[in-house]
Write a protein that holds these residues in place. Structure first.
Motif, PDB file in Angstrom:
ATOM      1  N   ASN A  26      20.209  -8.181 -56.810  1.00 11.88           N
ATOM      2  CA  ASN A  26      20.093  -9.586 -56.443  1.00 11.88           C
ATOM      3  C   ASN A  26      21.056  -9.899 -55.297  1.00 11.88           C
ATOM      4  O   ASN A  26      22.182 -10.314 -55.524  1.00 11.88           O
ATOM      5  CB  ASN A  26      20.409 -10.479 -57.649  1.00 11.88           C
ATOM      6  N   PRO A  27      20.614  -9.693 -54.057  1.00 14.14           N
ATOM      7  CA  PRO A  27      21.508  -9.897 -52.907  1.00 14.14           C
ATOM      8  C   PRO A  27      21.926 -11.344 -52.704  1.00 14.14           C
ATOM      9  O   PRO A  27      22.848 -11.620 -51.936  1.00 14.14           O
ATOM     10  CB  PRO A  27      20.665  -9.391 -51.730  1.00 14.14           C
ATOM     11  N   SER A  28      21.251 -12.293 -53.368  1.00 10.90           N
ATOM     12  CA  SER A  28      21.633 -13.694 -53.203  1.00 10.90           C
ATOM     13  C   SER A  28      22.821 -14.065 -54.083  1.00 10.90           C
ATOM     14  O   SER A  28      23.336 -15.171 -53.984  1.00 10.90           O
ATOM     15  CB  SER A  28      20.452 -14.607 -53.541  1.00 10.90           C
ATOM     16  N   ARG A  31      29.519 -12.058 -54.503  1.00 10.53           N
ATOM     17  CA  ARG A  31      30.353 -11.098 -55.219  1.00 10.53           C
ATOM     18  C   ARG A  31      31.241 -11.781 -56.253  1.00 10.53           C
ATOM     19  O   ARG A  31      31.458 -11.256 -57.339  1.00 10.53           O
ATOM     20  CB  ARG A  31      31.210 -10.337 -54.204  1.00 10.53           C
ATOM     21  N   TYR A  32      31.742 -12.971 -55.940  1.00 11.89           N
ATOM     22  CA  TYR A  32      32.637 -13.650 -56.871  1.00 11.89           C
ATOM     23  C   TYR A  32      31.908 -14.237 -58.084  1.00 11.89           C
ATOM     24  O   TYR A  32      32.536 -14.842 -58.948  1.00 11.89           O
ATOM     25  CB  TYR A  32      33.438 -14.756 -56.172  1.00 11.89           C
ATOM     26  N   CYS A  33      30.583 -14.075 -58.134  1.00 13.35           N
ATOM     27  CA  CYS A  33      29.826 -14.526 -59.302  1.00 13.35           C
ATOM     28  C   CYS A  33      29.496 -13.381 -60.251  1.00 13.35           C
ATOM     29  O   CYS A  33      28.982 -13.603 -61.347  1.00 13.35           O
ATOM     30  CB  CYS A  33      28.521 -15.187 -58.865  1.00 13.35           C
ATOM     31  N   THR A  34      29.762 -12.164 -59.841  1.00  9.73           N
ATOM     32  CA  THR A  34      29.444 -10.998 -60.666  1.00  9.73           C
ATOM     33  C   THR A  34      30.527 -10.762 -61.712  1.00  9.73           C
ATOM     34  O   THR A  34      31.680 -11.158 -61.537  1.00  9.73           O
ATOM     35  CB  THR A  34      29.297  -9.737 -59.798  1.00  9.73           C
ATOM     36  N   SER A  35      30.151 -10.096 -62.778  1.00 11.12           N
ATOM     37  CA  SER A  35      31.096  -9.814 -63.860  1.00 11.12           C
ATOM     38  C   SER A  35      32.113  -8.773 -63.412  1.00 11.12           C
ATOM     39  O   SER A  35      31.795  -7.875 -62.626  1.00 11.12           O
ATOM     40  CB  SER A  35      30.344  -9.300 -65.087  1.00 11.12           C
ATOM     41  N   LYS A  86      28.730 -22.560 -56.807  1.00 15.30           N
ATOM     42  CA  LYS A  86      28.803 -21.238 -56.191  1.00 15.30           C
ATOM     43  C   LYS A  86      27.775 -20.241 -56.720  1.00 15.30           C
ATOM     44  O   LYS A  86      27.358 -19.349 -55.983  1.00 15.30           O
ATOM     45  CB  LYS A  86      30.204 -20.665 -56.374  1.00 15.30           C
ATOM     46  N   CYS A  87      27.355 -20.398 -57.986  1.00 15.51           N
ATOM     47  CA  CYS A  87      26.580 -19.320 -58.602  1.00 15.51           C
ATOM     48  C   CYS A  87      25.201 -19.690 -59.137  1.00 15.51           C
ATOM     49  O   CYS A  87      24.333 -18.824 -59.216  1.00 15.51           O
ATOM     50  CB  CYS A  87      27.380 -18.707 -59.753  1.00 15.51           C
ATOM     51  N   SER A 191      23.321 -28.493 -50.717  1.00 23.89           N
ATOM     52  CA  SER A 191      24.600 -28.221 -50.064  1.00 23.89           C
ATOM     53  C   SER A 191      25.387 -27.138 -50.808  1.00 23.89           C
ATOM     54  O   SER A 191      26.483 -26.787 -50.413  1.00 23.89           O
ATOM     55  CB  SER A 191      25.444 -29.506 -50.029  1.00 23.89           C
ATOM     56  N   SER A 192      24.821 -26.612 -51.886  1.00 21.38           N
ATOM     57  CA  SER A 192      25.565 -25.661 -52.711  1.00 21.38           C
ATOM     58  C   SER A 192      25.772 -24.317 -52.017  1.00 21.38           C
ATOM     59  O   SER A 192      25.011 -23.904 -51.147  1.00 21.38           O
ATOM     60  CB  SER A 192      24.834 -25.414 -54.033  1.00 21.38           C
ATOM     61  N   GLY A 193      26.807 -23.629 -52.442  1.00 24.88           N
ATOM     62  CA  GLY A 193      27.105 -22.307 -51.898  1.00 24.88           C
ATOM     63  C   GLY A 193      26.026 -21.304 -52.228  1.00 24.88           C
ATOM     64  O   GLY A 193      25.697 -20.434 -51.423  1.00 24.88           O
ATOM     65  N   ARG A 194      25.452 -21.397 -53.425  1.00 26.49           N
ATOM     66  CA  ARG A 194      24.399 -20.452 -53.815  1.00 26.49           C
ATOM     67  C   ARG A 194      23.159 -20.620 -52.937  1.00 26.49           C
ATOM     68  O   ARG A 194      22.472 -19.654 -52.613  1.00 26.49           O
ATOM     69  CB  ARG A 194      24.035 -20.652 -55.286  1.00 26.49           C
ATOM     70  N   HIS A 195      22.867 -21.837 -52.533  1.00 29.47           N
ATOM     71  CA  HIS A 195      21.725 -22.083 -51.656  1.00 29.47           C
ATOM     72  C   HIS A 195      21.881 -21.313 -50.352  1.00 29.47           C
ATOM     73  O   HIS A 195      20.944 -20.696 -49.851  1.00 29.47           O
ATOM     74  CB  HIS A 195      21.574 -23.577 -51.362  1.00 29.47           C
ATOM     75  N   ARG A 196      23.102 -21.327 -49.813  1.00 32.09           N
ATOM     76  CA  ARG A 196      23.333 -20.611 -48.553  1.00 32.09           C
ATOM     77  C   ARG A 196      23.152 -19.104 -48.735  1.00 32.09           C
ATOM     78  O   ARG A 196      22.624 -18.417 -47.856  1.00 32.09           O
ATOM     79  CB  ARG A 196      24.733 -20.931 -48.035  1.00 32.09           C
ATOM     80  N   TYR A 197      23.573 -18.578 -49.878  1.00 31.72           N
ATOM     81  CA  TYR A 197      23.409 -17.146 -50.138  1.00 31.72           C
ATOM     82  C   TYR A 197      21.933 -16.778 -50.282  1.00 31.72           C
ATOM     83  O   TYR A 197      21.496 -15.729 -49.815  1.00 31.72           O
ATOM     84  CB  TYR A 197      24.171 -16.743 -51.408  1.00 31.72           C
TER      85      TYR A 197
END
Length: 207
Positions: A26-28, A31-35, A86-87, A191-197
């Motif tokens: 899941n490239p979207s 990294r800071y959202c991964t376990s 972010k996630c 405007s969320s960070g996840r949207h940009r990813y």
């Protein structure tokens, strides 16, 4: 054949420990959202917060006594808003605008006036999204019909927070299946960070 199997198993174990499998799958997902892996878990702290669970797409509350603790920078956040911003993967949520979750059309007279949202990441604006506006009495009459007893969440425009709602109002009329959905739609939205990813990952697939 035997050695090839051993090699593949060893590689899989190494990738799982580093979190690279999730990142490639899941490239979207930032990294800071991964376990965290085993080495990173040693730096986790026993403090309250929220942890993003990728498999369930939720921000799970973590107490100061939770086993493993809170891993800031690796799926751990101090607030729910930060975790969602972010996630949270918004592509997995109810996204209809003019039809509610019971398949009833939504008219303007069935919803309250547009609301002013001031906590989004971009400039404050008037939100006309039916998913954030509380239904009027007419809207409640026409838009009730949920049969499940599971609680939903709604956006409180006065406190700018998402709170639990125990009624049978249909999804889409300021009723959400999860608190994460409510926070994303009514506080952060695009405007969320996840949207940009997600946009970045989709663009990468096209080139």
């Amino acid at each position: 054949m035997y050695f090839a199997t051993i090699f593949l198993l060893t590689t899989a174990i190494v990738l799982l420990s580093t979190g690279d499998v999730a990142a490639k799958r899941n490239p979207s997902l930032p990294r800071y959202c991964t376990s965290p892996n085993l080495k990173q878990r040693s730096k986790c702290k026993k403090e309250p917060g929220f942890a993003y669970i990728q498999q369930k797409n939720i921000c799970q509350e973590v107490s100061a006594t939770t086993r493993g603790g809170l891993c800031l920078g690796r799926g751990g956040f101090t607030t729910l808003d930060e975790c969602v911003y972010k996630c949270y993967d918004y592509r997995k949520m109810f996204d209809k605008r003019n039809v509610d979750g019971c398949n009833n059309p939504i008219t303007e007279e069935e919803m309250s006036e547009p609301i002013r949202v001031v906590s989004r990441g971009d400039a404050p604006d008037d939100v006309k999204d039916n998913r954030c506006r509380e239904p009027t009495q007419l809207g409640v009459q026409k838009g009730s019909g949920r049969t499940t007893k599971s609680p939903t969440y709604k956006f409180n425009k006065d406190t700018n927070q998402c709170v639990e709602a125990k009624d049978n109002v249909c999804l889409g009329r300021n009723r959400f299946q999860s608190k994460e959905e409510c926070v994303h739609v009514c506080n952060w939205n695009l405007s969320s960070g996840r949207h940009r990813y997600i946009v970045r990952a989709d663009n990468a697939k096209k080139h």
